[in-house]
Design an enzyme around this catalytic site. Structure first.
Site, mmCIF file in Angstrom:
data_model
loop_
_atom_site.group_PDB
_atom_site.id
_atom_site.type_symbol
_atom_site.label_atom_id
_atom_site.label_comp_id
_atom_site.label_asym_id
_atom_site.label_seq_id
_atom_site.Cartn_x
_atom_site.Cartn_y
_atom_site.Cartn_z
ATOM 1 C CE LYS A 35 47.189 34.450 103.316
ATOM 2 N NZ LYS A 35 46.841 34.800 101.905
ATOM 3 C CB THR A 86 42.501 34.994 88.696
ATOM 4 O OG1 THR A 86 43.214 36.245 88.594
ATOM 5 C CG2 THR A 86 41.137 35.248 89.294
ATOM 6 C CG PHE A 252 57.414 50.626 82.632
ATOM 7 C CD1 PHE A 252 57.437 49.341 83.140
ATOM 8 C CD2 PHE A 252 56.665 51.587 83.296
ATOM 9 C CE1 PHE A 252 56.721 49.016 84.285
ATOM 10 C CE2 PHE A 252 55.948 51.267 84.436
ATOM 11 C CZ PHE A 252 55.984 49.974 84.937
ATOM 12 C CG LEU A 253 61.482 53.965 77.897
ATOM 13 C CD1 LEU A 253 61.682 55.315 77.219
ATOM 14 C CD2 LEU A 253 61.287 52.878 76.848
ATOM 15 N N GLY A 256 66.939 45.557 81.681
ATOM 16 C CA GLY A 256 67.237 44.645 82.774
ATOM 17 C C GLY A 256 67.174 43.201 82.327
ATOM 18 C CB CYS A 263 50.799 41.936 87.059
ATOM 19 S SG CYS A 263 49.946 42.185 88.625
#
Length: 455
Positions: A35, A86, A252-253, A256, A263
């Protein structure tokens, strides 16, 4: 100021590159030699708009370098960011701290002069206190501080989010750490960002609660969309009317097929497990996790129902595979549930995604034809399904789409088309939270058609 960033994943790479853009000298470190070699050739390991140009510009200006030598980078640094992965531990749902603990121990051994060690990785509450203990025990003579500086980057808009954030959260336990963080972020704060200092524990909690709150909103609006379909309400009008309340807001209304990515799924699960560990009831988050898992399965059922109750032997064109547009990230994407369910039901899949094909091919198997573009995916398909709302899918030639499909059925899981347009072009159009459009049947136009646009 010299900065070392440990980990060249999504967060680490964006952090290091953006800080170099502000004039700091940054070394990005990773154990993965392949990488690092590619980054030195300016070959990006992820797709993030504008990242490649920033890497090229800052390498040319000698402010950005890539290395596998952690000890050297840390020994020269004033600030060291820990940005290793993590990932969720499959056994208990908590973050796997293996990489972070290993990096911390290596950093401890490499410290020379005073250094601020900043945790960017998303970590359980209490982690930064443990890092102080680990470093102190491994290197009693080390002169250092630790800070918790959670990231709030949206994939696809990460550069903008880093350079023009609404707020920068920093958990500190010394004035020296506070002063270093202030100096570090001064160029960004001059653009209007608010720098908020708090304790380690509060900073760690802010990260988890932020993502959990957003996940709750998504799960709720998805369930309300189902309610709208049953009652004849229009989810676009409902979301718009609700979002006009300043106490709620409009973000966020958008309904979908369920949230995904690296996350929201991981952080809601971690918060649930942490709450259980300290004996707290966090049932709203638990319900959100269940709702989101059910949502993806329900979307597969919705597609099968739209196809007449069976997809056995039918060909389904799928547009969009990544969990959201603007990234090649497939993690926890709705397609990873929907496509296997369709295959299990006997369908053949023709799929296309602008940037996620390589990753998708690693994670999806079976009767899938990987196509070169959106239109080739539609050829002789019995239905078209839109899972991810990439911009190039918003302006398809509907007349061409109809000629390519064997059956004029479109299932739009992102509501990127106007029902009026789909009706006029003769499609059986199934969307989210709105009544289906079926050619030849009576249909009442939306009162606010101008608002039925890409959100």
């Amino acid at each position: 100021m010299q900065i070392a960033v440990i980990g060249t994943g999504y967060v680490g790479l964006v952090t290091g590159v953006c800080l170099s853009e502000y004039g700091f000298h940054v070394t990005c470190v990773d154990r993965d030699a392949d990488k690092i070699a590619k980054l030195q050739q300016e070959i990006m390991p992820i797709f993030e708009p504008g990242l490649d140009k920033l890497v090229a510009n800052n390498r040319k200006a000698a402010r950005l370098s890539f290395s596998t030598d952690l000890a050297q980078a840390v020994g020269q640094a004033d600030i060291v960011f820990i940005a290793v992965g993590t990932p969720q531990n499959e056994t208990d749902g908590m973050p796997d701290m293996t990489a972070l603990n290993a990096a911390t121990k290596e950093i401890a051994k490499s410290l020379k002069n005073y250094t601020l060690v900043v945790t960017k990785s998303t970590v359980p509450v209490g982690t930064n206190r443990k890092l102080v203990k680990i470093i102190s025990e491994m290197n009693p003579d080390a002169d250092f501080d630790v800070a918790s500086n959670p990231e709030f980057l949206r994939e696809g808009a990460a550069i903008e989010d880093f350079m023009s954030p609404e707020r920068i959260v920093a958990g500190v336990d010394s004035k020296r750490a506070c002063d270093m963080i202030t100096k570090l972020y001064e160029p960004i704060c001059l653009n209007g960002a608010k720098l908020f200092f708090t304790t380690f524990e509060s900073a760690e909690t802010i990260k988890y609660v932020t993502n959990s709150m957003l996940a709750v909103r998504i799960a709720l609006i998805n369930e309300i969309a189902d309610f709208c379909e049953k009652t004849g309400a229009n989810i676009r009008d409902v979301a718009k009317g609700v979002g006009m309340d300043y106490r709620i807001g409009e973000k966020f209304l958008q309904p979908g097929p369920g949230y995904g990515g690296s996350c929201f799924p991981k952080d809601t699960m971690a918060l649930q497990q942490m709450a259980r560990g300290v004996g707290c009831n966090i049932s709203i988050v638990e319900a959100t996790i269940r709702s989101n898992g059910n949502r993806k399965l329900h979307m597969a059922e919705k597609i099968i129902a739209a196809a007449g109750g069976s997809v056995q032997g039918k060909t389904i064109a799928v547009l969009g595979l990544t969990f959201k547009p603007g990234t090649d990230d497939m993690r926890e994407g709705a397609s990873l549930v929907i496509v296997p369910e369709l295959l299990k039901a006997g369908a053949n899949i023709r799929a296309y995604d602008p940037h996620g094909m390589k990753e998708a091919a690693k994670m999806l198997t079976g009767a899938i034809a990987w196509c070169d573009n959106a239109y080739s995916a539609m050829e002789q398909a019995d239905a078209l399904v839109i899972i991810t709302e990439w911009n190039e899918f918003r302006s398809l030639d509907l007349k061409k789409v109809k000629t390519l499909l064997r059956t004029p059925l479109v299932v739009d899981l992102r509501n990127i088309y106007k029902r009026q347009d789909m009706m006029e072009n003769g499609f059986h159009y199934v969307s989210i939270g709105r009544q289906d459009v079926i050619p030849g049947q009576p249909w009442i136009p939306d009162l606010n058609m101008q608002d039925e646009k890409a959100a």
